[in-house]
Design a protein around this motif. Structure first.
Motif, mmCIF file in Angstrom:
data_model
loop_
_atom_site.group_PDB
_atom_site.id
_atom_site.type_symbol
_atom_site.label_atom_id
_atom_site.label_comp_id
_atom_site.label_asym_id
_atom_site.label_seq_id
_atom_site.Cartn_x
_atom_site.Cartn_y
_atom_site.Cartn_z
ATOM 1 N N THR A 78 -7.591 -3.665 -3.549
ATOM 2 C CA THR A 78 -6.370 -3.295 -2.853
ATOM 3 C C THR A 78 -5.286 -4.333 -3.090
ATOM 4 N N VAL A 79 -5.639 -5.617 -3.000
ATOM 5 C CA VAL A 79 -4.665 -6.672 -3.217
ATOM 6 C C VAL A 79 -4.135 -6.622 -4.640
ATOM 7 N N ALA A 80 -5.024 -6.411 -5.602
ATOM 8 C CA ALA A 80 -4.592 -6.344 -6.992
ATOM 9 C C ALA A 80 -3.646 -5.178 -7.203
ATOM 10 N N ALA A 81 -3.900 -4.053 -6.542
ATOM 11 C CA ALA A 81 -3.055 -2.885 -6.691
ATOM 12 C C ALA A 81 -1.759 -3.048 -5.906
ATOM 13 N N GLY A 82 -1.784 -3.870 -4.839
ATOM 14 C CA GLY A 82 -0.583 -4.103 -4.050
ATOM 15 C C GLY A 82 -0.194 -2.926 -3.180
ATOM 16 N N TYR A 123 9.316 -3.473 -1.007
ATOM 17 C CA TYR A 123 8.861 -2.179 -1.512
ATOM 18 C C TYR A 123 7.519 -1.848 -0.869
ATOM 19 N N TYR A 124 7.444 -0.726 -0.185
ATOM 20 C CA TYR A 124 6.218 -0.357 0.510
ATOM 21 C C TYR A 124 5.010 -0.283 -0.419
ATOM 22 N N ASP A 125 5.214 0.136 -1.666
ATOM 23 C CA ASP A 125 4.103 0.224 -2.618
ATOM 24 C C ASP A 125 3.508 -1.135 -2.964
ATOM 25 N N ASN A 126 4.224 -2.214 -2.667
ATOM 26 C CA ASN A 126 3.746 -3.563 -2.987
ATOM 27 C C ASN A 126 3.294 -4.338 -1.755
ATOM 28 N N CYS A 127 3.202 -3.673 -0.613
ATOM 29 C CA CYS A 127 2.750 -4.347 0.607
ATOM 30 C C CYS A 127 1.233 -4.523 0.584
ATOM 31 N N CYS A 128 0.716 -5.208 1.576
ATOM 32 C CA CYS A 128 -0.721 -5.498 1.691
ATOM 33 C C CYS A 128 -1.187 -6.303 0.483
ATOM 34 N N GLY A 129 -0.500 -7.377 0.220
ATOM 35 C CA GLY A 129 -0.847 -8.244 -0.898
ATOM 36 C C GLY A 129 -1.285 -9.614 -0.414
ATOM 37 N N GLY A 130 -1.507 -10.506 -1.362
ATOM 38 C CA GLY A 130 -1.942 -11.857 -1.037
ATOM 39 C C GLY A 130 -3.405 -11.898 -0.662
ATOM 40 N N LYS A 131 -3.759 -12.861 0.165
ATOM 41 C CA LYS A 131 -5.153 -12.977 0.615
ATOM 42 C C LYS A 131 -5.418 -11.951 1.710
ATOM 43 N N ALA A 145 -5.469 2.484 15.108
ATOM 44 C CA ALA A 145 -5.797 2.885 13.739
ATOM 45 C C ALA A 145 -4.537 3.250 12.954
ATOM 46 N N GLY A 146 -4.455 2.691 11.753
ATOM 47 C CA GLY A 146 -3.323 2.977 10.894
ATOM 48 C C GLY A 146 -2.925 1.773 10.065
ATOM 49 N N THR A 147 -1.857 1.957 9.309
ATOM 50 C CA THR A 147 -1.366 0.935 8.396
ATOM 51 C C THR A 147 -0.012 0.417 8.870
ATOM 52 N N VAL A 148 0.145 -0.905 8.838
ATOM 53 C CA VAL A 148 1.436 -1.529 9.125
ATOM 54 C C VAL A 148 1.792 -2.361 7.894
ATOM 55 N N PRO A 149 2.533 -1.767 6.946
ATOM 56 C CA PRO A 149 2.818 -2.466 5.695
ATOM 57 C C PRO A 149 3.724 -3.688 5.862
ATOM 58 N N ARG A 150 4.585 -3.648 6.881
ATOM 59 C CA ARG A 150 5.495 -4.777 7.107
ATOM 60 C C ARG A 150 5.559 -5.111 8.599
ATOM 61 N N LEU A 151 4.927 -6.208 8.969
ATOM 62 C CA LEU A 151 4.946 -6.618 10.375
ATOM 63 C C LEU A 151 6.336 -7.056 10.831
#
Length: 131
Positions: A14-18, A45-53, A102-108
């Motif tokens: 997931t991190v690699a895909a961003g 860009y939402y498609d690049n969220c959930c990155g890093g460690k 439950a759910g995704t928060v791409p940008r806190l």
């Protein structure tokens, strides 16, 4: 151990895909549940969220002091299906609190914490439970 390895591999892919995984994606191949994934990076860009460690949070995790490298560095998160993540703005489960279901928060940074601040890089402790 194999379940943890599979979960970590899912997090690394997931991190690699961003791109953020969905809430229902948070489980190992053997069905072991993951309560949440906390990420150290986001993006405009939402498609690049959930990155890093990525920090894998197991159900029932009660962590008043975040692991080194994660305290005050969480920018995106995903909470698993039928799970709930409670976070605090100060170590020792003190300060402001917020419950994520439950759910995704791409940008806190888009989640308010009081009048003038947000939850980006603000999580210092957490508790996660699943039904």
């Amino acid at each position: 151990m194999a379940a943890l390895l599979v979960t970590v591999l899912v997090a690394l892919v997931t991190v690699a895909a961003g791109q953020c995984p969905g809430a229902s994606d948070l489980q190992a191949a053997d069905g072991t549940r993951v309560c949440a994934l906390l990420y150290t990076e986001d993006s405009v860009y939402y498609d690049n969220c959930c990155g890093g460690k990525a920090l894998v949070v197991d159900p029932g995790s009660d962590v008043p002091y975040m692991p080194v490298g994660y305290s005050g560095r969480i920018s995106s998160l995903v909470v698993g299906t039928n799970c709930e993540l409670t976070v605090w703005s100060r170590s020792g489960k003190k300060g402001n609190t917020k419950v994520f279901e439950a759910g995704t928060v791409p940008r806190l940074r888009e989640v308010k914490q009081g009048t003038f601040s947000n939850w980006d890089n603000a999580i210092k402790s957490y508790y996660c439970k699943c039904n």
